[in-house]
Design a protein around this motif. Structure first.
Motif, PDB file in Angstrom:
ATOM      1  N   THR A 135       0.767  -1.245   0.044  1.00 29.60           N
ATOM      2  CA  THR A 135       0.082  -0.201  -0.054  1.00 29.60           C
ATOM      3  C   THR A 135       0.873   1.297  -0.023  1.00 29.60           C
ATOM      4  N   ILE A 136       0.366   2.415  -0.186  1.00 24.65           N
ATOM      5  CA  ILE A 136       1.119   3.466   0.112  1.00 24.65           C
ATOM      6  C   ILE A 136       1.647   3.871   1.111  1.00 24.65           C
ATOM      7  N   GLN A 137       0.728   3.397   2.374  1.00 22.54           N
ATOM      8  CA  GLN A 137       1.536   3.531   3.709  1.00 22.54           C
ATOM      9  C   GLN A 137       2.644   2.581   3.655  1.00 22.54           C
ATOM     10  N   ASP A 138       2.786   1.278   3.083  1.00 21.31           N
ATOM     11  CA  ASP A 138       3.893   0.508   3.180  1.00 21.31           C
ATOM     12  C   ASP A 138       4.921   1.197   2.544  1.00 21.31           C
ATOM     13  N   PHE A 139       4.859   1.704   1.544  1.00 19.84           N
ATOM     14  CA  PHE A 139       5.951   2.450   0.709  1.00 19.84           C
ATOM     15  C   PHE A 139       6.496   3.641   1.534  1.00 19.84           C
ATOM     16  N   ILE A 140       5.563   4.338   2.339  1.00 14.35           N
ATOM     17  CA  ILE A 140       6.149   5.555   3.016  1.00 14.35           C
ATOM     18  C   ILE A 140       7.079   5.153   4.104  1.00 14.35           C
ATOM     19  N   GLU A 141       6.604   3.988   4.838  1.00 15.97           N
ATOM     20  CA  GLU A 141       7.195   3.560   5.911  1.00 15.97           C
ATOM     21  C   GLU A 141       8.550   2.952   5.570  1.00 15.97           C
ATOM     22  N   ALA A 142       8.726   2.432   4.477  1.00 15.30           N
ATOM     23  CA  ALA A 142       9.986   1.688   3.827  1.00 15.30           C
ATOM     24  C   ALA A 142      10.948   2.670   3.417  1.00 15.30           C
ATOM     25  N   GLU A 143      10.503   3.589   3.220  1.00 12.46           N
ATOM     26  CA  GLU A 143      11.495   4.822   2.321  1.00 12.46           C
ATOM     27  C   GLU A 143      12.164   5.884   3.344  1.00 12.46           C
ATOM     28  N   GLU A 144      13.377   5.672   3.586  1.00 13.64           N
ATOM     29  CA  GLU A 144      13.979   6.575   4.757  1.00 13.64           C
ATOM     30  C   GLU A 144      14.050   8.103   3.987  1.00 13.64           C
ATOM     31  N   ASP A 145      13.938   8.236   2.747  1.00 13.79           N
ATOM     32  CA  ASP A 145      14.145   9.584   2.154  1.00 13.79           C
ATOM     33  C   ASP A 145      12.814  10.190   2.468  1.00 13.79           C
ATOM     34  N   LEU A 146      11.655   9.685   2.747  1.00 18.24           N
ATOM     35  CA  LEU A 146      10.427  10.285   3.177  1.00 18.24           C
ATOM     36  C   LEU A 146      10.000  10.352   4.808  1.00 18.24           C
ATOM     37  N   SER A 147      11.046  10.235   5.681  1.00 15.30           N
ATOM     38  CA  SER A 147      10.812  10.304   6.845  1.00 15.30           C
ATOM     39  C   SER A 147      10.075  11.401   7.457  1.00 15.30           C
ATOM     40  N   SER A 148      10.494  12.781   6.991  1.00 17.67           N
ATOM     41  CA  SER A 148       9.922  13.862   7.690  1.00 17.67           C
ATOM     42  C   SER A 148       8.364  13.912   7.374  1.00 17.67           C
ATOM     43  N   PHE A 149       7.893  13.487   5.987  1.00 18.29           N
ATOM     44  CA  PHE A 149       6.562  13.314   5.688  1.00 18.29           C
ATOM     45  C   PHE A 149       5.869  12.344   6.486  1.00 18.29           C
ATOM     46  N   ARG A 150       6.686  11.173   6.768  1.00 21.96           N
ATOM     47  CA  ARG A 150       6.130   9.966   7.515  1.00 21.96           C
ATOM     48  C   ARG A 150       5.831  10.250   8.690  1.00 21.96           C
ATOM     49  N   ASP A 151       6.698  11.158   9.603  1.00 21.26           N
ATOM     50  CA  ASP A 151       6.335  11.597  11.101  1.00 21.26           C
ATOM     51  C   ASP A 151       5.258  12.777  10.889  1.00 21.26           C
ATOM     52  N   SER A 152       5.138  13.362  10.021  1.00 18.10           N
ATOM     53  CA  SER A 152       3.770  14.299   9.929  1.00 18.10           C
ATOM     54  C   SER A 152       2.614  13.603   9.814  1.00 18.10           C
ATOM     55  N   ALA A 153       2.492  12.378   8.925  1.00 15.72           N
ATOM     56  CA  ALA A 153       1.612  11.745   8.846  1.00 15.72           C
ATOM     57  C   ALA A 153       1.179  10.723   9.999  1.00 15.72           C
ATOM     58  N   ILE A 154       1.848  10.465  10.662  1.00 17.37           N
ATOM     59  CA  ILE A 154       1.800   9.625  12.074  1.00 17.37           C
ATOM     60  C   ILE A 154       1.118  10.548  13.091  1.00 17.37           C
ATOM     61  N   THR A 155       1.879  11.691  13.349  1.00 12.22           N
ATOM     62  CA  THR A 155       1.498  12.598  14.551  1.00 12.22           C
ATOM     63  C   THR A 155       0.261  13.116  14.164  1.00 12.22           C
ATOM     64  N   SER A 156      -0.362  13.277  12.909  1.00  8.86           N
ATOM     65  CA  SER A 156      -1.654  14.016  12.485  1.00  8.86           C
ATOM     66  C   SER A 156      -2.572  12.804  12.580  1.00  8.86           C
ATOM     67  N   GLY A 157      -2.289  11.575  12.520  1.00 14.69           N
ATOM     68  CA  GLY A 157      -3.356  10.539  12.393  1.00 14.69           C
ATOM     69  C   GLY A 157      -3.804  10.324  11.135  1.00 14.69           C
ATOM     70  N   VAL A 158      -3.030  10.964   9.876  1.00 17.55           N
ATOM     71  CA  VAL A 158      -3.425  10.530   8.596  1.00 17.55           C
ATOM     72  C   VAL A 158      -3.046   9.327   8.131  1.00 17.55           C
TER      73      VAL A 158
END
Length: 831
Positions: free
Chosen positions: A237-260
């Motif tokens: 899924t899109i979530q799986d891809f974001i969680e696996a890519e280190e170059d997307l960590s800033s977006f990942r942190d925002s997506a997690i803290t915001s509940g999205v």
């Protein structure tokens, strides 16, 4: 005989599918292509090929007439429409291609590489045999563009990897383009893997973002669609891809803290434009930290990067606007091979297909207005304002947790003279453009007052096609941010400081008009609170008027009032608030009509140009003219007056009807504004010749000096009738109390001998009594709150010194008061 049978059978199949296909976007665009090529012969389709590439499209009308696709010039090609073929010696494509099984059809459509791989992987037997299949066959160019390592692995393991890869391109049933619905998810013949189908309004059909470039080639056991890339299996899924890519960590942190983040793991057809870490690092210092620390802003930022539709790059052939999960929109377009977002090339990698959508990597962070501070909402046309707010230290006063409204003038509103002003004065001007509360465009109403951070009250005027605050009107571009709104204005807002009368008195250009106003006893109208529009002629309008002429005008007070009150209308009408080019009809106090319109930003009054407009007063607005106005339908019955008016008015023909007279205009068209403060009148008699009037007043009293011989009118309130109801103001319910009050106006003439003031402090009483005996004969309490009522500084000082002990005013009046007028008025108290 066999050829005839095949021709007849294939024609039957195509005609059977044709009616339903008419409702599919792909087939509609294909039909238009046939119409454009009808001069080339039967069954010919017109295509556009992007210059420098092999990309061909059955084009939309827009791309066709623009002769471009994605901003790149496109040439026109004429080819046989799918399913048809040429015949030697004939025009167009009159023949139908022979029908064959799926394997043979791969050769007919030119997908020879797929046909070859089907042969060596032992898929050939299956697709030549019994069944009903749909084959999304990669073109020869698609195989050539496949990653070389992936390509080599497939060819080296034909019996397993290549066989499975080809099965992933197949469905176990026939599906034409009309059956491929937008947003559909199909199951391939390999291990239940998903195929995401999108069918776009521009006729493009994609399968896992691979575009069908030749569709609906009918086979005896199915149908073949040629696609422009090799499909790869999708298991994440899109979530799986974001969680696996280190170059997307800033977006990942925002997506997690915001509940999205959880949304991106659910089934769906999403498009995610995801910024890389480098994109976040390029944000101004502190911006990302502030947003990340604010859950609402962080959620808005993440959702602004997500579309609830799947937008593959191959389907984008021009700009289109899409709504994000945040609620606002973005424009997705293309420039050659590059995707653009809001007109900017920012996509680094496109079409990363997942099981619930597609991902495009971008090198810029998209920040929605809802995640920005109000000062960050200013666009390119308001940079002068926002820069000055920052430079003068006002930006720091706009707290992130606060609520504000910025009234931002366009850059052109700031003249060089304004920018050269002393910084303290410039800061005051800017403070008048920052409102203490958050007010949206749909919350503004006529008569509303807004308080600035500088303490000024700004009035709102709502017209048919515009909303104005004081002298300046809005233009399009209002935005809502995290802590406020920003509205864009044409001009710098100038809050009113003086009454209409004070403005006339302080400007020598209007001395003649003002003298006539005074002679007509109208100066009080222009001094009191109200809502007026006054058209003021300059002294130039009275050139040629002699003293004798002026005396004649003054002696005929009815005529003078009719002329002057034709220049006055009820309500505040800002010149820039009128719809351009449209005539607006205003009724004047005199009763005649004025015809106003704006042409090229100039206000015309009865077709006369206003030399200066929108001079704001606390009780109205002034528009300057250089001619005296006169109602064309109003006749003159006096030879002397006609001669005078003809000297002054040459732009219309004045009517003359002998012995006609001007109607009398009593000064009842305006009312004294009285602000109540829980006043309860009490009238008692001390003896038959003396009436004592006492008013109990809450708060500190104010006094007016009335000198010997003046006549004043006292207003006495009857018992009020109170009604309460609820009104919606600024988006919230407000309880409104309406008082219906009976007023009696009583003349108190010059027979008044003296006034006694009773105060709590004996010393102050003696001093006041002495001053009053020497200089005045009366002190009267008005409840209007006008600052000019206190004129004697010594009395003012002593009264202020009395403090809260000064609780009542006693007035002793000789003779019975005469009631001259009684009226019922309503007072609205909003609480």
């Amino acid at each position: 005989m066999k050829i005839f049978f095949l021709f007849t059978f294939s024609t039957f199949l195509l005609s059977a599918f044709e009616p339903a296909a008419a409702f599919a976007h792909y087939d509609k665009i294909l039909t238009h292509s046939r119409i454009r090529a009808r001069d080339q012969g039967p069954n010919v389709c017109a295509l556009q090929q992007v210059m420098g590439t092999k990309k061909k499209y059955f084009s939309t009308c827009r791309n066709w007439y623009q002769q471009a696709i994605c901003g790149k010039k496109a040439t026109v090609l004429y080819e046989c429409c799918p399913g048809y073929m040429k015949m030697d010696g004939t025009r167009g494509c009159p023949a139908v291609a022979p029908i064959d099984h799926v394997y043979g059809t791969l050769g007919i459509v030119g997908a020879t590489s797929t046909q070859q791989y089907s042969d060596i992987s032992r898929l050939r037997e299956e697709i030549e045999g019994r069944g009903s299949f749909t084959f999304f066959a990669p073109s020869n160019e698609a195989w050539d563009q496949l990653d070389s390592e992936v390509h080599r692995n497939l060819v080296d393991n034909v019996n397993i990897e290549l066989y499975n890869a080809l099965h992933h391109h197949m469905l176990n049933k026939r599906m034409l383009t009309k059956d491929l619905k937008n947003g559909m998810t199909l199951v391939s013949m390999y291990n239940g893997q998903k195929l995401l189908i999108n069918h776009y309004p521009n006729g493009v059909v994609t399968v896992n973002c691979a575009r069908i470039i030749h569709g609906n080639q009918i086979a005896t056991n199915g149908v073949v669609h040629v696609v422009d890339r090799v499909l790869s299996a999708v298991e994440y899924t899109i979530q799986d891809f974001i969680e696996a890519e280190e170059d997307l960590s800033s977006f990942r942190d925002s997506a997690i803290t915001s509940g999205v983040m959880d949304i991106l793991g659910r089934p769906g057809h999403y498009t995610l434009f995801v910024p890389t870490n480098e994109a976040f690092e390029r944000l101004p210092r502190g911006v990302f930290e502030r947003i990340k620390g604010d859950k609402v802003a962080s959620e808005a930022l993440v959702k602004f990067h997500i579309l609830n539709t799947l937008q593959c790059s191959e389907a984008i052939t021009g700009g289109a606007v899409y709504e994000t999960l945040e609620g606002n929109t973005v424009e997705i377009g293309c420039d050659g091979e590059s995707l653009t977002v809001n007109g900017v090339k920012m996509v680094k990698r496109k079409d990363i297909v997942t099981s619930n959508g597609v991902i495009h990597l971008i090198d810029q962070v998209l920040i929605p207005d809802s995640a920005k501070q109000v000062i960050e909402l200013g666009g390119a046309q308001q940079t002068t304002f926002t820069d000055l707010v920052a430079q003068l230290g006002l930006a720091s006063s706009l707290r992130p947790e606060g609520q504000y409204t910025l009234l931002a003038p366009l850059n052109g509103a700031f003249s060089d003279d304004t920018l050269r002003l002393d910084q303290r004065l410039l800061k005051t001007i800017l403070q008048n453009h920052i409102i203490k509360v958050k007010v949206g465009l749909n919350e503004l109403y006529n008569g509303q007052e807004l308080e600035t951070i500088g303490g000024k009250l700004l009035r709102v005027f709502v017209y048919r096609t515009s909303v104005c605050i004081e002298n300046s009107c809005m233009v399009r571009g209002s935005k809502e941010g995290r802590n406020g709104f920003i509205h864009v204005f044409r001009q710098i807002i100038n809050p009113a400081e003086k009454t209409l009368h004070e403005m006339l008195r302080n400007d020598k250009r209007f001395s003649t008009f003002l003298s006539l106003v005074k002679a007509a006893d109208l100066d009080d109208v222009l001094s009191r609170p109200g809502q007026w529009t006054l058209f003021v002629p300059t002294n130039d309008a009275f050139k040629g008027l002699t003293d004798d002429d002026k005396d004649i005008l003054i002696r005929d007070k009815n005529a003078l009032r009719n002329i002057l009150l034709y220049h006055l209308t009820q309500g505040v009408f800002i010149g820039s608030g009128f719809e351009p080019g449209v005539t607006n009809i205003l009724k004047t106090i005199q009763g005649g009509k004025l015809y106003l319109k704006t042409v090229n930003d100039t206000l015309l009054v009865n077709e006369l140009k206003s030399r200066e407009s929108d001079l704001m007063a606390t009780n109205g607005v002034i528009h300057v003219i250089d001619k005296l106005l006169y109602p064309a339908e109003l006749p003159v019955g006096n030879d002397q007056l006609l001669t005078i008016l003809k000297k002054l008015i040459k732009y219309i023909q004045i009517k003359f009807v002998r012995d006609s007279t001007f109607k009398e205009i009593p000064l009842t068209f305006y009312k004294i504004n009285i602000i109540e403060s829980n006043v309860q009148p009490i009238i008692t008699k001390e003896d038959p010749s003396i009436t004592q009037l006492t008013k109990l007043i809450e708060g500190e009293p104010e006094f007016k000096i009335v000198r010997e011989g003046e006549t004043i009118t006292k207003v006495i309130h009857g018992e009020p009738i109170i009604k309460t109801y609820t009104k919606i103001i600024d988006g919230r319910p407000v309880e409104v109390t309406e008082k219906k009050v009976t007023e009696e106006r009583i003349i108190q003439g010059p027979e008044i001998k003296y006034t006694r003031i009773t105060a709590g402090a004996a010393d102050n009483e003696e001093k006041l009594k002495k001053i009053l005996e020497e200089e005045v004969t009366k002190v009267t309490k008005f409840i209007e709150g006008d600052g000019h009522l206190l004129e004697d500084e010594e009395i003012k000082r002593l009264l202020q010194g009395a403090g809260t002990e000064y609780t009542k005013v006693t007035k002793i009046i000789e003779g019975e008061p005469q009631i001259i007028e009684r009226e019922i008025k309503k007072v609205h108290l909003e609480g």
